[in-house]
Scaffold this motif. Structure first.
Motif, PDB file in Angstrom:
ATOM      1  N   ASP A  52      50.812  30.447 -55.982  1.00 26.17           N
ATOM      2  CA  ASP A  52      49.837  29.643 -56.716  1.00 26.17           C
ATOM      3  C   ASP A  52      50.284  28.186 -56.845  1.00 26.17           C
ATOM      4  O   ASP A  52      51.445  27.858 -56.621  1.00 26.17           O
ATOM      5  CB  ASP A  52      49.645  30.222 -58.128  1.00 26.17           C
ATOM      6  CG  ASP A  52      48.708  31.415 -58.110  1.00 26.17           C
ATOM      7  OD1 ASP A  52      47.859  31.502 -57.201  1.00 26.17           O
ATOM      8  OD2 ASP A  52      48.828  32.271 -59.012  1.00 26.17           O
ATOM      9  N   ALA A  53      49.364  27.351 -57.255  1.00 24.97           N
ATOM     10  CA  ALA A  53      49.664  25.943 -57.521  1.00 24.97           C
ATOM     11  C   ALA A  53      50.854  25.850 -58.472  1.00 24.97           C
ATOM     12  O   ALA A  53      50.903  26.559 -59.481  1.00 24.97           O
ATOM     13  CB  ALA A  53      48.449  25.259 -58.142  1.00 24.97           C
ATOM     14  N   GLY A  54      51.818  25.012 -58.132  1.00 28.87           N
ATOM     15  CA  GLY A  54      52.961  24.787 -59.013  1.00 28.87           C
ATOM     16  C   GLY A  54      54.139  25.710 -58.778  1.00 28.87           C
ATOM     17  O   GLY A  54      55.259  25.404 -59.181  1.00 28.87           O
ATOM     18  N   VAL A  55      53.914  26.858 -58.121  1.00 28.04           N
ATOM     19  CA  VAL A  55      55.005  27.816 -57.873  1.00 28.04           C
ATOM     20  C   VAL A  55      55.903  27.285 -56.750  1.00 28.04           C
ATOM     21  O   VAL A  55      55.423  26.680 -55.797  1.00 28.04           O
ATOM     22  CB  VAL A  55      54.438  29.210 -57.497  1.00 28.04           C
ATOM     23  CG1 VAL A  55      55.541  30.177 -57.098  1.00 28.04           C
ATOM     24  CG2 VAL A  55      53.615  29.782 -58.666  1.00 28.04           C
ATOM     25  N   HIS A  56      57.215  27.517 -56.906  1.00 30.68           N
ATOM     26  CA  HIS A  56      58.196  27.030 -55.935  1.00 30.68           C
ATOM     27  C   HIS A  56      58.679  28.172 -55.022  1.00 30.68           C
ATOM     28  O   HIS A  56      58.438  29.333 -55.312  1.00 30.68           O
ATOM     29  CB  HIS A  56      59.415  26.460 -56.678  1.00 30.68           C
ATOM     30  CG  HIS A  56      59.057  25.605 -57.842  1.00 30.68           C
ATOM     31  ND1 HIS A  56      58.467  24.375 -57.694  1.00 30.68           N
ATOM     32  CD2 HIS A  56      59.163  25.815 -59.176  1.00 30.68           C
ATOM     33  CE1 HIS A  56      58.252  23.851 -58.894  1.00 30.68           C
ATOM     34  NE2 HIS A  56      58.668  24.708 -59.812  1.00 30.68           N
ATOM     35  N   ALA A  57      59.391  27.798 -53.981  1.00 33.73           N
ATOM     36  CA  ALA A  57      59.989  28.831 -53.120  1.00 33.73           C
ATOM     37  C   ALA A  57      61.382  28.423 -52.688  1.00 33.73           C
ATOM     38  O   ALA A  57      61.643  27.262 -52.375  1.00 33.73           O
ATOM     39  CB  ALA A  57      59.117  29.076 -51.897  1.00 33.73           C
ATOM     40  N   LEU A  58      62.281  29.409 -52.703  1.00 33.08           N
ATOM     41  CA  LEU A  58      63.631  29.211 -52.177  1.00 33.08           C
ATOM     42  C   LEU A  58      63.770  29.938 -50.843  1.00 33.08           C
ATOM     43  O   LEU A  58      64.725  29.716 -50.113  1.00 33.08           O
ATOM     44  CB  LEU A  58      64.664  29.753 -53.168  1.00 33.08           C
ATOM     45  CG  LEU A  58      64.684  29.040 -54.524  1.00 33.08           C
ATOM     46  CD1 LEU A  58      65.509  29.818 -55.536  1.00 33.08           C
ATOM     47  CD2 LEU A  58      65.242  27.628 -54.356  1.00 33.08           C
ATOM     48  N   GLY A  59      62.793  30.825 -50.559  1.00 35.88           N
ATOM     49  CA  GLY A  59      62.875  31.591 -49.309  1.00 35.88           C
ATOM     50  C   GLY A  59      61.543  32.221 -48.941  1.00 35.88           C
ATOM     51  O   GLY A  59      61.478  33.416 -48.675  1.00 35.88           O
ATOM     52  N   GLN A  60      60.488  31.410 -48.931  1.00 35.17           N
ATOM     53  CA  GLN A  60      59.192  31.888 -48.428  1.00 35.17           C
ATOM     54  C   GLN A  60      59.354  32.116 -46.923  1.00 35.17           C
ATOM     55  O   GLN A  60      60.156  31.420 -46.273  1.00 35.17           O
ATOM     56  CB  GLN A  60      58.111  30.829 -48.704  1.00 35.17           C
ATOM     57  CG  GLN A  60      56.769  31.016 -48.012  1.00 35.17           C
ATOM     58  CD  GLN A  60      55.928  32.182 -48.519  1.00 35.17           C
ATOM     59  OE1 GLN A  60      56.312  33.348 -48.381  1.00 35.17           O
ATOM     60  NE2 GLN A  60      54.787  31.862 -49.105  1.00 35.17           N
ATOM     61  N   VAL A  61      58.641  33.103 -46.380  1.00 37.78           N
ATOM     62  CA  VAL A  61      58.726  33.376 -44.945  1.00 37.78           C
ATOM     63  C   VAL A  61      57.330  33.292 -44.339  1.00 37.78           C
ATOM     64  O   VAL A  61      56.348  33.697 -44.973  1.00 37.78           O
ATOM     65  CB  VAL A  61      59.359  34.764 -44.686  1.00 37.78           C
ATOM     66  CG1 VAL A  61      59.275  35.143 -43.205  1.00 37.78           C
ATOM     67  CG2 VAL A  61      60.820  34.771 -45.137  1.00 37.78           C
ATOM     68  N   ALA A  62      57.248  32.727 -43.153  1.00 40.82           N
ATOM     69  CA  ALA A  62      55.978  32.695 -42.429  1.00 40.82           C
ATOM     70  C   ALA A  62      56.257  32.930 -40.950  1.00 40.82           C
ATOM     71  O   ALA A  62      57.386  32.759 -40.489  1.00 40.82           O
ATOM     72  CB  ALA A  62      55.286  31.348 -42.625  1.00 40.82           C
ATOM     73  N   ASN A  63      55.244  33.376 -40.214  1.00 44.62           N
ATOM     74  CA  ASN A  63      55.416  33.451 -38.766  1.00 44.62           C
ATOM     75  C   ASN A  63      54.270  32.730 -38.071  1.00 44.62           C
ATOM     76  O   ASN A  63      53.216  32.485 -38.664  1.00 44.62           O
ATOM     77  CB  ASN A  63      55.571  34.890 -38.275  1.00 44.62           C
ATOM     78  CG  ASN A  63      54.303  35.695 -38.365  1.00 44.62           C
ATOM     79  OD1 ASN A  63      53.779  35.890 -39.470  1.00 44.62           O
ATOM     80  ND2 ASN A  63      53.795  36.157 -37.237  1.00 44.62           N
ATOM     81  N   LEU A  64      54.535  32.352 -36.830  1.00 51.75           N
ATOM     82  CA  LEU A  64      53.545  31.591 -36.069  1.00 51.75           C
ATOM     83  C   LEU A  64      53.703  31.868 -34.587  1.00 51.75           C
ATOM     84  O   LEU A  64      54.807  32.094 -34.099  1.00 51.75           O
ATOM     85  CB  LEU A  64      53.708  30.089 -36.341  1.00 51.75           C
ATOM     86  CG  LEU A  64      55.070  29.455 -36.051  1.00 51.75           C
ATOM     87  CD1 LEU A  64      54.917  28.153 -35.299  1.00 51.75           C
ATOM     88  CD2 LEU A  64      55.790  29.200 -37.373  1.00 51.75           C
ATOM     89  N   LYS A  65      52.583  31.868 -33.874  1.00 52.94           N
ATOM     90  CA  LYS A  65      52.586  32.071 -32.425  1.00 52.94           C
ATOM     91  C   LYS A  65      52.533  30.698 -31.770  1.00 52.94           C
ATOM     92  O   LYS A  65      51.652  29.892 -32.111  1.00 52.94           O
ATOM     93  CB  LYS A  65      51.358  32.890 -32.009  1.00 52.94           C
ATOM     94  CG  LYS A  65      51.152  34.169 -32.830  1.00 52.94           C
ATOM     95  CD  LYS A  65      51.948  35.338 -32.282  1.00 52.94           C
ATOM     96  CE  LYS A  65      51.872  36.523 -33.235  1.00 52.94           C
ATOM     97  NZ  LYS A  65      51.673  37.812 -32.595  1.00 52.94           N
ATOM     98  N   LEU A  66      53.469  30.481 -30.863  1.00 51.48           N
ATOM     99  CA  LEU A  66      53.616  29.136 -30.292  1.00 51.48           C
ATOM    100  C   LEU A  66      53.769  29.216 -28.770  1.00 51.48           C
ATOM    101  O   LEU A  66      54.418  30.111 -28.247  1.00 51.48           O
ATOM    102  CB  LEU A  66      54.862  28.492 -30.928  1.00 51.48           C
ATOM    103  CG  LEU A  66      54.944  26.970 -30.991  1.00 51.48           C
ATOM    104  CD1 LEU A  66      53.870  26.410 -31.921  1.00 51.48           C
ATOM    105  CD2 LEU A  66      56.326  26.547 -31.522  1.00 51.48           C
TER     106      LEU A  66
END
Lengths: 243, 243
Positions: A52-66
């Motif tokens: 949510d708005a304002g929430v922080h991350a120290l280890g968010q993960v995402a993936n992407l096709k490149l």
């Protein structure tokens, strides 16, 4: 096509949250724009979950096709050079095609910071929940243990969620104290909408004496109104996603 | 006239330092303005020492002479209501007329934060020194012990200071590590201009292998050029002043 997994840190203060909004890029869109600047590819990155708005991350993960052949080891520095200073890519690796940052996740760990003092702290102001009232830390710590295990956490979910199965398993919850800072860390197989913030708010209400029932009974009641308030977004950090 | 001692926390990022400048109020002037708003008295507050632009405080101390009969217990909340959110008064008490926040000080404790990782951290970016290179933490910890005791710290002083006696006593220095964050805390009877930042920079240069002499020899040389670089202001916190 390559499938890349990236680990991301961010200070959420200036963002509408992870997800793009009609008038705002969000963390996700900001990273997608940086990827475009480097590769000229318009990719969509998939996060392990929205924050949510304002929430922080120290280890968010995402993936992407490149398509781009840029070595994965160069991606963090290349993206960080394009990204604003409140977002940082700290890791990148190649993963198998099937890897999906949300569906492959086995668990998540969150941190919630509470600054407990009559007076605000200018260093922690944007990254912790300032609670002015005296809190019974030992009671909060003891009661928190009731959250461990598989429970129906229906009461710990904000309205507006379409989730039907509200059973989640908490593997671990710890509360520690460093001077005026209370650090809560909670790990589980998944979390309902606002669940960590409602856990934090409920523990604060217990510590303050506004909730006198034991936490086991509060959970058992499955009632949102028996739980405490939703603690603010800016104290919350997504710390780690497990695969 | 009453003599009041106040304890102050601030995030120095947006200030020219403790002291007023021709075009800027500084922390000092900002607090003096808040006092005027409450009491209509134009007082001058005396800090335990200046802090440079960007330096933070967890426990800066100042005293002020006041006519107003406002109870001292109400002063923190009254001032905090007028002050910007990056300054906070966390304590106020009445002291004897002779008390002087600078001359009565017996010692000071500083904290310096080093964020050691190849990638920047968006949470710590304004409150720590980002060092990208691998640091030998155990070596830094071991070498730091040489600072303890009374030494001539002439080499650990930036030019531009008019101080003649450069002997200071370090009571204690500790380095601890929490994930990528190195926390240095140093306590002494007084510090020369930029001394803590030069200590931090020297330890970083030792940890990185850019200084190979042992720290005892570096101190002994009394030469600024044998010491390391001056670590940046935004990693430094004045933690406590002892009386």
């Amino acid at each position: 096509m390559r499938n890349l997994k990236i680990t991301i840190q961010y200070n959420g203060a200036n963002y509408c949250g992870w997800q793009k909004q009609p008038d705002s890029l969000g963390i996700q869109g900001t990273i997608e724009r940086a990827i475009y600047e480097i590769t000229k590819e318009q990719v969509k990155i998939t996060g392990s979950g929205r924050t949510d708005a304002g929430v922080h991350a120290l280890g968010q993960v995402a993936n992407l096709k490149l398509e781009s052949k840029i070595p994965y080891t160069q991606i963090p520095n290349a993206l960080n050079a394009k990204l604003p200073k409140d977002i940082s890519i700290i890791e990148c690796c190649e993963v198998e095609e099937e890897f999906h940052s949300r569906y492959s996740a086995k668990g998540k760990r969150y941190r919630y910071l509470i600054y407990n003092s009559p007076y605000r702290n200018p260093i922690y102001k944007d990254i912790s929940y300032h609670v002015k009232y005296d809190l019974d830390f030992e009671k909060m710590k003891k009661e928190a243990k009731s959250l461990i295990g598989a429970h129906d956490f229906k009461g710990f979910m904000s309205s507006g969620s379409s989730v039907v199965d509200t059973v989640r398993t908490i593997y671990d919850i710890t509360l520690s104290k460093n001077e005026n800072l209370i650090i809560m860390e909670v790990e589980g197989n998944g979390f309902l909408y606002n669940m960590v913030r409602i856990i934090a708010g409920t523990l604060v209400d217990i510590g303050r004496g506004r909730i006198n029932e034991c936490l086991a009974d509060v959970i058992e009641s499955k009632s949102r109104s028996n739980c405490g308030h939703t603690a603010p977004a800016h104290g919350l950090f997504l710390k780690k996603v497990d695969y």
